[in-house]
Design a protein around this motif. Structure first.
Motif, PDB file in Angstrom:
ATOM      1  N   TYR A  32     -10.189  -5.532 -18.016  1.00  0.00           N
ATOM      2  CA  TYR A  32     -11.353  -6.336 -17.699  1.00  0.00           C
ATOM      3  C   TYR A  32     -12.421  -5.442 -17.068  1.00  0.00           C
ATOM      4  CZ  TYR A  32      -8.840 -10.733 -18.384  1.00  0.00           C
ATOM      5  OH  TYR A  32      -8.150 -11.791 -18.915  1.00  0.00           O
ATOM      6  N   TYR A  36     -18.664  -4.955  -8.274  1.00  0.00           N
ATOM      7  CA  TYR A  36     -18.657  -5.259  -6.850  1.00  0.00           C
ATOM      8  C   TYR A  36     -19.923  -4.705  -6.204  1.00  0.00           C
ATOM      9  CZ  TYR A  36     -13.816  -6.843  -6.882  1.00  0.00           C
ATOM     10  OH  TYR A  36     -12.663  -7.553  -7.111  1.00  0.00           O
ATOM     11  N   GLN A  38     -21.547  -3.513  -2.367  1.00  0.00           N
ATOM     12  CA  GLN A  38     -21.149  -3.143  -1.009  1.00  0.00           C
ATOM     13  C   GLN A  38     -22.373  -2.824  -0.162  1.00  0.00           C
ATOM     14  OE1 GLN A  38     -18.709   0.402  -0.392  1.00  0.00           O
ATOM     15  NE2 GLN A  38     -17.749  -0.532   1.413  1.00  0.00           N
ATOM     16  N   PRO A  44     -16.416  -4.223   0.035  1.00  0.00           N
ATOM     17  CA  PRO A  44     -17.048  -4.630  -1.221  1.00  0.00           C
ATOM     18  C   PRO A  44     -16.923  -6.135  -1.444  1.00  0.00           C
ATOM     19  CG  PRO A  44     -15.632  -2.727  -1.556  1.00  0.00           C
ATOM     20  CD  PRO A  44     -15.356  -3.233  -0.172  1.00  0.00           C
ATOM     21  N   PHE A  46     -17.096  -9.110  -4.517  1.00  0.00           N
ATOM     22  CA  PHE A  46     -17.053  -9.380  -5.947  1.00  0.00           C
ATOM     23  C   PHE A  46     -18.357 -10.016  -6.401  1.00  0.00           C
ATOM     24  CE2 PHE A  46     -15.251 -10.513  -9.984  1.00  0.00           C
ATOM     25  CZ  PHE A  46     -15.739 -11.770 -10.277  1.00  0.00           C
ATOM     26  N   GLN A  49     -17.319 -10.716 -13.360  1.00  0.00           N
ATOM     27  CA  GLN A  49     -16.261 -10.100 -14.172  1.00  0.00           C
ATOM     28  C   GLN A  49     -16.327 -10.649 -15.586  1.00  0.00           C
ATOM     29  OE1 GLN A  49     -12.076  -9.275 -12.735  1.00  0.00           O
ATOM     30  NE2 GLN A  49     -11.778 -11.240 -13.749  1.00  0.00           N
ATOM     31  N   TYR A  87     -20.746  -1.207  -7.755  1.00  0.00           N
ATOM     32  CA  TYR A  87     -19.649  -0.512  -8.413  1.00  0.00           C
ATOM     33  C   TYR A  87     -19.249  -1.239  -9.687  1.00  0.00           C
ATOM     34  CZ  TYR A  87     -18.867   1.891  -3.944  1.00  0.00           C
ATOM     35  OH  TYR A  87     -18.991   2.643  -2.798  1.00  0.00           O
ATOM     36  N   VAL A  91     -10.432  -2.891 -14.822  1.00  0.00           N
ATOM     37  CA  VAL A  91      -9.214  -3.334 -14.137  1.00  0.00           C
ATOM     38  C   VAL A  91      -8.164  -3.771 -15.151  1.00  0.00           C
ATOM     39  CG1 VAL A  91      -8.291  -4.818 -12.340  1.00  0.00           C
ATOM     40  CG2 VAL A  91     -10.712  -4.282 -12.356  1.00  0.00           C
ATOM     41  N   TYR A  93      -5.148  -5.895 -14.968  1.00  0.00           N
ATOM     42  CA  TYR A  93      -4.430  -6.821 -14.095  1.00  0.00           C
ATOM     43  C   TYR A  93      -2.951  -6.913 -14.422  1.00  0.00           C
ATOM     44  CZ  TYR A  93      -8.903  -8.442 -12.269  1.00  0.00           C
ATOM     45  OH  TYR A  93     -10.123  -8.518 -11.660  1.00  0.00           O
ATOM     46  N   GLY A  96      -0.692  -4.362 -12.211  1.00  0.00           N
ATOM     47  CA  GLY A  96      -0.937  -4.265 -10.772  1.00  0.00           C
ATOM     48  C   GLY A  96      -2.368  -4.526 -10.363  1.00  0.00           C
ATOM     49  N   GLY A  97      -3.295  -4.228 -11.224  1.00  0.00           N
ATOM     50  CA  GLY A  97      -4.679  -4.583 -10.941  1.00  0.00           C
ATOM     51  C   GLY A  97      -5.368  -3.749  -9.882  1.00  0.00           C
ATOM     52  N   LYS A  98      -4.923  -2.510  -9.664  1.00  0.00           N
ATOM     53  CA  LYS A  98      -5.609  -1.729  -8.637  1.00  0.00           C
ATOM     54  C   LYS A  98      -6.989  -1.320  -9.135  1.00  0.00           C
ATOM     55  CE  LYS A  98      -3.666   2.861  -9.645  1.00  0.00           C
ATOM     56  NZ  LYS A  98      -2.657   3.845  -9.174  1.00  0.00           N
ATOM     57  N   LEU A  99      -7.929  -1.289  -8.213  1.00  0.00           N
ATOM     58  CA  LEU A  99      -9.305  -0.920  -8.520  1.00  0.00           C
ATOM     59  C   LEU A  99      -9.494   0.570  -8.244  1.00  0.00           C
ATOM     60  CD1 LEU A  99     -11.156  -3.883  -6.747  1.00  0.00           C
ATOM     61  CD2 LEU A  99     -10.472  -3.726  -9.150  1.00  0.00           C
ATOM     62  N   PHE A 101     -12.372   3.034  -7.754  1.00  0.00           N
ATOM     63  CA  PHE A 101     -13.813   3.054  -7.535  1.00  0.00           C
ATOM     64  C   PHE A 101     -14.387   4.425  -7.860  1.00  0.00           C
ATOM     65  CE2 PHE A 101     -14.889  -0.916  -5.357  1.00  0.00           C
ATOM     66  CZ  PHE A 101     -13.635  -1.389  -5.023  1.00  0.00           C
ATOM     67  N   GLY A 102     -15.529   4.414  -8.536  1.00  0.00           N
ATOM     68  CA  GLY A 102     -16.312   5.628  -8.717  1.00  0.00           C
ATOM     69  C   GLY A 102     -17.327   5.717  -7.592  1.00  0.00           C
TER      70      GLY A 102
ATOM     71  N   TYR B  33      -3.984  -5.204  -1.238  1.00  0.00           N
ATOM     72  CA  TYR B  33      -4.316  -3.797  -1.512  1.00  0.00           C
ATOM     73  C   TYR B  33      -4.898  -3.156  -0.256  1.00  0.00           C
ATOM     74  CZ  TYR B  33      -4.292  -5.617  -6.308  1.00  0.00           C
ATOM     75  OH  TYR B  33      -3.948  -6.230  -7.486  1.00  0.00           O
ATOM     76  N   TYR B  35      -7.210   0.203   0.905  1.00  0.00           N
ATOM     77  CA  TYR B  35      -8.100   1.278   0.477  1.00  0.00           C
ATOM     78  C   TYR B  35      -8.603   1.983   1.725  1.00  0.00           C
ATOM     79  CZ  TYR B  35      -8.353  -0.854  -4.139  1.00  0.00           C
ATOM     80  OH  TYR B  35      -8.034  -1.344  -5.374  1.00  0.00           O
ATOM     81  N   LEU B  43     -14.422   4.768  -2.341  1.00  0.00           N
ATOM     82  CA  LEU B  43     -13.250   3.997  -1.943  1.00  0.00           C
ATOM     83  C   LEU B  43     -12.017   4.540  -2.659  1.00  0.00           C
ATOM     84  CD1 LEU B  43     -15.445   1.064  -2.169  1.00  0.00           C
ATOM     85  CD2 LEU B  43     -13.626   0.864  -0.482  1.00  0.00           C
ATOM     86  N   TYR B  48      -0.466  -0.922  -3.031  1.00  0.00           N
ATOM     87  CA  TYR B  48      -0.583  -2.272  -3.547  1.00  0.00           C
ATOM     88  C   TYR B  48       0.715  -3.028  -3.269  1.00  0.00           C
ATOM     89  CZ  TYR B  48       0.392  -5.498  -7.509  1.00  0.00           C
ATOM     90  OH  TYR B  48       0.797  -6.545  -8.298  1.00  0.00           O
ATOM     91  N   GLY B  98      -2.408 -12.263 -11.249  1.00  0.00           N
ATOM     92  CA  GLY B  98      -3.033 -12.324 -12.558  1.00  0.00           C
ATOM     93  C   GLY B  98      -4.447 -11.802 -12.519  1.00  0.00           C
ATOM     94  N   TYR B 104     -11.332  -9.815  -6.137  1.00  0.00           N
ATOM     95  CA  TYR B 104     -10.604  -9.587  -4.900  1.00  0.00           C
ATOM     96  C   TYR B 104     -11.522  -9.857  -3.717  1.00  0.00           C
ATOM     97  CZ  TYR B 104      -7.444  -6.949  -7.961  1.00  0.00           C
ATOM     98  OH  TYR B 104      -6.582  -6.573  -8.959  1.00  0.00           O
ATOM     99  N   PHE B 106     -12.303  -8.676   0.002  1.00  0.00           N
ATOM    100  CA  PHE B 106     -12.087  -7.578   0.944  1.00  0.00           C
ATOM    101  C   PHE B 106     -12.356  -8.037   2.372  1.00  0.00           C
ATOM    102  CE2 PHE B 106     -11.570  -3.512  -1.321  1.00  0.00           C
ATOM    103  CZ  PHE B 106     -11.784  -3.919  -2.626  1.00  0.00           C
TER     104      PHE B 106
END
Lengths: 111, 115
Positions: A32, A36, A38, A44, A46, A49, A87, A91, A93, A96-99, A101-102, B33, B35, B43, B48, B98, B104, B106
């Motif tokens: 996906y 975000y 910040q 951050p 949301f 999406q 950002y 993702v 999902y 695990g769906g960890k983000l 970030f650049g 999560y 970070y 970040l 997780y 899901g 998310y 934060f």
């Protein structure tokens, strides 16, 4: 996960529409696209999406072409309070769906 | 609660001391999560949790860092023998399982300063 590339900074004026384009050439089928915002000294937040085509909510629109290798966040009629770092992330999902970030795009809105 | 709560909001500690950072996720959110964001840096993913299990710890920078989650709710990030390079803002996020429609959420983070 696909790496994302977006402009480091952008300037705009109040009332203008701002479009921030992000490239994610190696996006996978299950990924996906999420954006975000910040502000300094905050976590951050949301924004929006999507998976494909166009998504619109009360604050922004997200345009995704058919090949999904890029996406454009559109902020209508920005105000000074939209000055922030934006950002673009890809993702996965179902894994695990960890983000990841650049560096994001630092948007500066001027009066 | 209404949002993700992190405590303390600020922590100053001496080099070599241990610190514990706490995260209270949104009630019912199964994913959590951690970070960190260093001054001028992006970040960085740390760990997780899905429920009380941590399937992905790949971002923990060294064995001085550990985290746990109990009761599928509160999580604690522990940094042992703190070093100056640990100075950063530590952020926690939570979500439902899901592909969450609203992404998310934060917390505002814990600003850790190691002197």
């Amino acid at each position: 996960l696909a790496k994302t590339t977006q402009p480091i900074s952008m300037d705009s004026y109040e009332g203008q529409e701002v479009n921030i384009t992000c490239s994610h050439n190696n996006i996978a089928t299950n990924d996906y696209i999420t954006w975000y915002q910040q502000f300094p000294s905050q976590g951050p937040r949301f924004i929006i999406q999507g998976y494909k085509t166009k998504v619109t909510n009360e604050v922004a629109s997200l345009f995704i072409p058919a090949d999904r290798k890029s996406s454009t966040l559109s902020l209508p009629r920005v105000s000074l309070s939209d000055t922030a770092v934006y950002y673009c992330l890809v993702v996965r999902y179902n894994q695990g769906g960890k983000l990841i970030f650049g560096q994001g795009t630092e948007l500066s809105v001027k009066p | 609660g209404a949002g993700v709560s992190q405590s303390p909001s600020n922590k100053v500690t001496e080099k070599g001391k241990d610190v514990e950072l706490r995260c209270d996720p949104i009630s019912g959110h199964t994913a959590l999560y951690w970070y960190r964001q260093s001054l001028g840096q992006g970040l960085e993913f740390l760990i997780y949790f899905q429920g009380n299990s941590a399937p992905d710890k790949s971002g923990l920078p060294s064995d001085r860092f550990s985290a746990e989650r109990t009761g599928g709710s509160v999580s604690t990030l522990t940094i042992q023998r703190t070093q100056q390079e640990d100075s950063a803002v530590y952020l926690c996020a939570s979500s439902s399982q899901g592909a969450p429609e609203n992404g998310y959420t934060f917390g505002s983070g814990t600003r850790l300063t190691v002197v």
